[in-house]
Design a protein around this motif. Structure first.
Motif, short mmCIF file in Angstrom:
data_model
loop_
_atom_site.label_atom_id
_atom_site.label_comp_id
_atom_site.label_asym_id
_atom_site.label_seq_id
_atom_site.Cartn_x
_atom_site.Cartn_y
_atom_site.Cartn_z
N UNK A 1 13.44 -84.96 20.78
CA UNK A 1 13.26 -84.77 22.22
C UNK A 1 11.78 -84.90 22.54
N UNK A 2 11.45 -85.68 23.55
CA UNK A 2 10.03 -85.88 23.86
C UNK A 2 9.50 -84.75 24.76
N UNK A 3 8.16 -84.70 24.87
CA UNK A 3 7.50 -83.63 25.61
C UNK A 3 7.93 -83.59 27.07
N UNK A 4 8.13 -84.76 27.67
CA UNK A 4 8.51 -84.82 29.08
C UNK A 4 9.86 -84.12 29.31
N UNK A 5 10.81 -84.37 28.42
CA UNK A 5 12.12 -83.72 28.55
C UNK A 5 12.01 -82.20 28.37
N UNK A 6 11.18 -81.79 27.42
CA UNK A 6 10.97 -80.35 27.20
C UNK A 6 10.31 -79.72 28.42
N UNK A 7 9.30 -80.38 28.97
CA UNK A 7 8.61 -79.87 30.16
C UNK A 7 9.59 -79.74 31.32
N UNK A 8 10.46 -80.71 31.50
CA UNK A 8 11.46 -80.65 32.58
C UNK A 8 12.35 -79.43 32.41
N UNK A 9 12.83 -79.21 31.20
CA UNK A 9 13.68 -78.03 30.95
C UNK A 9 12.91 -76.73 31.18
N UNK A 10 11.69 -76.68 30.68
CA UNK A 10 10.88 -75.47 30.84
C UNK A 10 10.59 -75.19 32.30
N UNK A 11 10.40 -76.24 33.09
CA UNK A 11 10.18 -76.04 34.52
C UNK A 11 11.44 -75.51 35.20
N UNK A 12 12.60 -75.98 34.78
CA UNK A 12 13.85 -75.43 35.31
C UNK A 12 13.96 -73.95 34.96
N UNK A 13 13.59 -73.60 33.74
CA UNK A 13 13.58 -72.19 33.32
C UNK A 13 12.59 -71.38 34.16
N UNK A 14 11.41 -71.96 34.35
CA UNK A 14 10.36 -71.29 35.13
C UNK A 14 10.87 -70.95 36.53
N UNK A 15 11.49 -71.92 37.18
CA UNK A 15 12.01 -71.70 38.53
C UNK A 15 13.12 -70.66 38.53
N UNK A 16 13.98 -70.70 37.52
CA UNK A 16 15.05 -69.70 37.44
C UNK A 16 14.47 -68.29 37.29
N UNK A 17 13.41 -68.15 36.49
CA UNK A 17 12.75 -66.86 36.33
C UNK A 17 12.06 -66.44 37.63
N UNK A 18 11.47 -67.39 38.34
CA UNK A 18 10.86 -67.11 39.64
C UNK A 18 11.91 -66.60 40.61
N UNK A 19 13.05 -67.27 40.67
CA UNK A 19 14.12 -66.87 41.59
C UNK A 19 14.64 -65.48 41.23
N UNK A 20 14.82 -65.20 39.95
CA UNK A 20 15.28 -63.88 39.53
C UNK A 20 14.26 -62.82 39.92
N UNK A 21 12.99 -63.11 39.71
CA UNK A 21 11.94 -62.17 40.09
C UNK A 21 12.02 -61.83 41.57
N UNK A 22 12.14 -62.85 42.40
CA UNK A 22 12.19 -62.62 43.85
C UNK A 22 13.43 -61.83 44.26
N UNK A 23 14.57 -62.16 43.67
CA UNK A 23 15.80 -61.42 43.98
C UNK A 23 15.66 -59.97 43.56
N UNK A 24 15.16 -59.73 42.36
CA UNK A 24 15.07 -58.36 41.86
C UNK A 24 14.05 -57.54 42.64
#
Length: 137
Positions: A1-24
């Motif tokens: 898996x190349x870095x770009x694909x990993x970065x894309x996944x990590x950004x999706x994770x980052x946004x999910x954590x951001x959304x959870x933070x705001x909800x909580x």
């Protein structure tokens, strides 16, 4: 898996954590029962720490964390609905992290994702315990 694909996944994770933070954070303000409110507030801080770890992984690989998120679902107007939503958010995160751990071949990323997933499991347990306490009252 190349870095770009990993970065894309990590950004999706980052946004999910951001959304959870705001909800909580919002839910902790609106919860009338003190114990679930304090637990939700403490877990929101954990979610912010997850964002920090993910942002570190993203930037080390040449990416930039994204802050764009969808419209938030806070779960409802009462404590039970809020806790159910929070359990759902943790469960979704656990599923995503479990999948990513299986397919990503970057040792550092996998190590961090395993740690986050373990914390999400603990968070889900904490929320479930609060929900059960409400139901048994």
């Amino acid at each position: 898996m190349d870095k770009k694909e990993i970065i894309t996944m990590l950004n999706e994770d980052f946004v999910r954590e951001l959304e959870a933070t705001l909800v909580y954070v919002q839910n902790s303000f609106l919860m009338e029962d003190c114990d679930p409110s304090r637990v939700t507030e403490a877990i929101s801080v954990d979610e912010m720490r997850h964002m920090w770890w993910l942002a570190d992984l993203i930037t080390k690989r040449g990416g930039k964390p994204t802050m764009e998120h969808k419209e938030l679902d806070f779960g409802g107007e009462n404590l039970q609905e809020m806790l159910k939503r929070q359990i759902q958010l943790e469960s979704e995160g656990i599923d995503v992290y479990t999948h990513q751990i299986e397919i990503i071949d970057d040792e550092e990323v996998v190590g961090v994702l395993k740690h986050i997933r373990d914390e999400e499991r603990r968070h889900r347990k904490e929320f479930r315990e609060r929900l059960e306490n409400i139901r048994s009252e």
